[in-house]
Design an enzyme around this catalytic site. Sequence first.
Site, PDB file in Angstrom:
ATOM      1  N   TYR A 155      18.333  -5.465 -29.052  1.00 26.75           N
ATOM      2  CA  TYR A 155      18.195  -5.319 -27.588  1.00 26.75           C
ATOM      3  C   TYR A 155      18.159  -6.695 -26.913  1.00 26.75           C
ATOM      4  CZ  TYR A 155      16.073  -3.439 -23.247  1.00 26.75           C
ATOM      5  OH  TYR A 155      15.796  -3.084 -21.947  1.00 26.75           O
ATOM      6  N   ALA A 157      19.373  -9.498 -28.072  1.00 24.85           N
ATOM      7  CA  ALA A 157      20.696 -10.140 -28.185  1.00 24.85           C
ATOM      8  C   ALA A 157      21.639  -9.586 -27.120  1.00 24.85           C
ATOM      9  CB  ALA A 157      21.270  -9.901 -29.581  1.00 24.85           C
ATOM     10  N   ILE A 188       8.730  -1.433 -17.089  1.00 25.12           N
ATOM     11  CA  ILE A 188       8.818  -0.490 -15.978  1.00 25.12           C
ATOM     12  C   ILE A 188       8.531   0.915 -16.518  1.00 25.12           C
ATOM     13  CG2 ILE A 188      10.340   0.358 -14.124  1.00 25.12           C
ATOM     14  CD1 ILE A 188       9.876  -2.708 -14.001  1.00 25.12           C
TER      15      ILE A 188
HETATM   16  P1  NDP Z   1      16.095   5.439 -19.262  1.00 23.77           P
HETATM   17  O1  NDP Z   1      16.072   5.656 -20.726  1.00 23.77           O
HETATM   18  O2  NDP Z   1      15.051   6.057 -18.401  1.00 23.77           O
HETATM   19  O3  NDP Z   1      17.547   5.881 -18.675  1.00 23.77           O
HETATM   20  C1  NDP Z   1      18.699   5.420 -19.318  1.00 23.77           C
HETATM   21  C2  NDP Z   1      19.910   5.759 -18.485  1.00 23.77           C
HETATM   22  O4  NDP Z   1      21.074   5.217 -19.106  1.00 23.77           O
HETATM   23  C3  NDP Z   1      20.138   7.256 -18.367  1.00 23.77           C
HETATM   24  O5  NDP Z   1      20.629   7.519 -17.083  1.00 23.77           O
HETATM   25  C4  NDP Z   1      21.220   7.527 -19.416  1.00 23.77           C
HETATM   26  O6  NDP Z   1      22.042   8.644 -19.119  1.00 23.77           O
HETATM   27  C5  NDP Z   1      22.030   6.244 -19.308  1.00 23.77           C
HETATM   28  N1  NDP Z   1      22.823   5.951 -20.495  1.00 23.77           N
HETATM   29  C6  NDP Z   1      22.381   5.680 -21.759  1.00 23.77           C
HETATM   30  N2  NDP Z   1      23.424   5.452 -22.566  1.00 23.77           N
HETATM   31  C7  NDP Z   1      24.554   5.567 -21.803  1.00 23.77           C
HETATM   32  C8  NDP Z   1      25.938   5.457 -22.075  1.00 23.77           C
HETATM   33  N3  NDP Z   1      26.397   5.179 -23.307  1.00 23.77           N
HETATM   34  N4  NDP Z   1      26.819   5.649 -21.041  1.00 23.77           N
HETATM   35  C9  NDP Z   1      26.376   5.949 -19.807  1.00 23.77           C
HETATM   36  N5  NDP Z   1      25.072   6.086 -19.493  1.00 23.77           N
HETATM   37  C10 NDP Z   1      24.169   5.891 -20.484  1.00 23.77           C
HETATM   38  O7  NDP Z   1      16.122   3.856 -19.091  1.00 23.77           O
HETATM   39  P2  NDP Z   1      15.488   2.898 -17.969  1.00 23.77           P
HETATM   40  O8  NDP Z   1      15.678   3.484 -16.641  1.00 23.77           O
HETATM   41  O9  NDP Z   1      14.141   2.509 -18.416  1.00 23.77           O
HETATM   42  O10 NDP Z   1      16.412   1.603 -18.148  1.00 23.77           O
HETATM   43  C11 NDP Z   1      17.537   1.339 -17.328  1.00 23.77           C
HETATM   44  C12 NDP Z   1      18.012  -0.067 -17.604  1.00 23.77           C
HETATM   45  O11 NDP Z   1      16.958  -0.995 -17.355  1.00 23.77           O
HETATM   46  C13 NDP Z   1      18.442  -0.300 -19.050  1.00 23.77           C
HETATM   47  O12 NDP Z   1      19.537  -1.179 -19.090  1.00 23.77           O
HETATM   48  C14 NDP Z   1      17.230  -0.969 -19.674  1.00 23.77           C
HETATM   49  O13 NDP Z   1      17.564  -1.761 -20.775  1.00 23.77           O
HETATM   50  C15 NDP Z   1      16.743  -1.804 -18.489  1.00 23.77           C
HETATM   51  N6  NDP Z   1      15.359  -2.200 -18.579  1.00 23.77           N
HETATM   52  C16 NDP Z   1      14.353  -1.262 -18.616  1.00 23.77           C
HETATM   53  C17 NDP Z   1      13.042  -1.671 -18.696  1.00 23.77           C
HETATM   54  C18 NDP Z   1      11.903  -0.715 -18.733  1.00 23.77           C
HETATM   55  O14 NDP Z   1      10.767  -1.183 -18.912  1.00 23.77           O
HETATM   56  N7  NDP Z   1      12.101   0.565 -18.575  1.00 23.77           N
HETATM   57  C19 NDP Z   1      12.695  -3.097 -18.759  1.00 23.77           C
HETATM   58  C20 NDP Z   1      13.819  -3.978 -18.704  1.00 23.77           C
HETATM   59  C21 NDP Z   1      15.095  -3.540 -18.619  1.00 23.77           C
HETATM   60  P3  NDP Z   1      21.655  10.180 -19.555  1.00 23.77           P
HETATM   61  O15 NDP Z   1      20.599  10.632 -18.579  1.00 23.77           O
HETATM   62  O16 NDP Z   1      22.909  10.950 -19.413  1.00 23.77           O
HETATM   63  O17 NDP Z   1      21.133  10.102 -20.955  1.00 23.77           O
END
Ligand code: NDP
Length: 248
Positions: A155, A157, A188
Amino acid sequence: MSLNERVALVTGGSRGIGRAICLRLAELGATVVVNYVSRPDAADETVAIIEKAGGKALTCRFNVADGKEVQAGVKEILANFGQIDILVNNAGITRDGLIAMMKEESWDQVLDTNLKGAYHCIKAVSRSMMKKRWGRIITITSVIGFAGNAGQANYAAAKAGLAGLTRSVARELASRGITANGVAPGYIDTDMTRGLPEAVTEKILSEIPMNSLGTPEDVAGAVAYLASDEARYVTGQFIHVNGGMFMG
Ligand code: NDP
């Protein structure tokens, strides 16, 4: 701040941070395309919330890790609206494990979704943005990409890679009126972090000067700014939204 007449594509807009971003951009007047991969119910719910508030949104399913699916999805959006002004690379996953035990599959899945996914999406939208000589590319990175974290080498990387990708794209596209920036959240409260053991969450909280997890809306506010005309002269930058956990 207004995003009237703008079309925004938010990858992973069905849940968590992505949903909050969709809601905020729609609230500012953008037409929002809510991308998802596996949860049509959640994506439909995001659209319903936006429409109930008087905004415009629709869903579009594609797996960001699959270049052909991304191309087809973007083609469909461009056929419908003629433009994508704002791309938010938000879709992301975790497959945690210590490096000595990390399966190659876990490495590949995270890199393919979190890093290559952004490459696919930026590539697919860049031409139409260049034609319009206006665009906003906003990528959700992470505090982990800057500070590292035991158990998250894959993650970290991918997220560090997104920083290099963002800076390079910012340099390439600046002269065409397109900015590329990142937002780096700390911890978050979403599905992604809700699965953590209580002891881990307690430890994380002890490392956050504000002593609380952030909300998806905290991240959405930073994205909205970067998407706006006000951020015209900001490119290749990262806004850290982390309660003081890491000061880059
Ligand atoms: P969630 O797990 O709550 O949601 C993930 C989202 O990404 C969902 O909408 C999911 O869709 C979608 N998704 C996953 N894989 C794919 C794919 N291959 N193609 C299209 N859509 C995809 O994650 P968060 O809201 O917590 O995180 C969102 C972003 O923020 C991420 O990039 C995460 O790394 C980053 N982030 C989050 C933090 C946190 O503390 N939560 C901290 C720092 C960064 P579906 O509903 O269809 O599964």
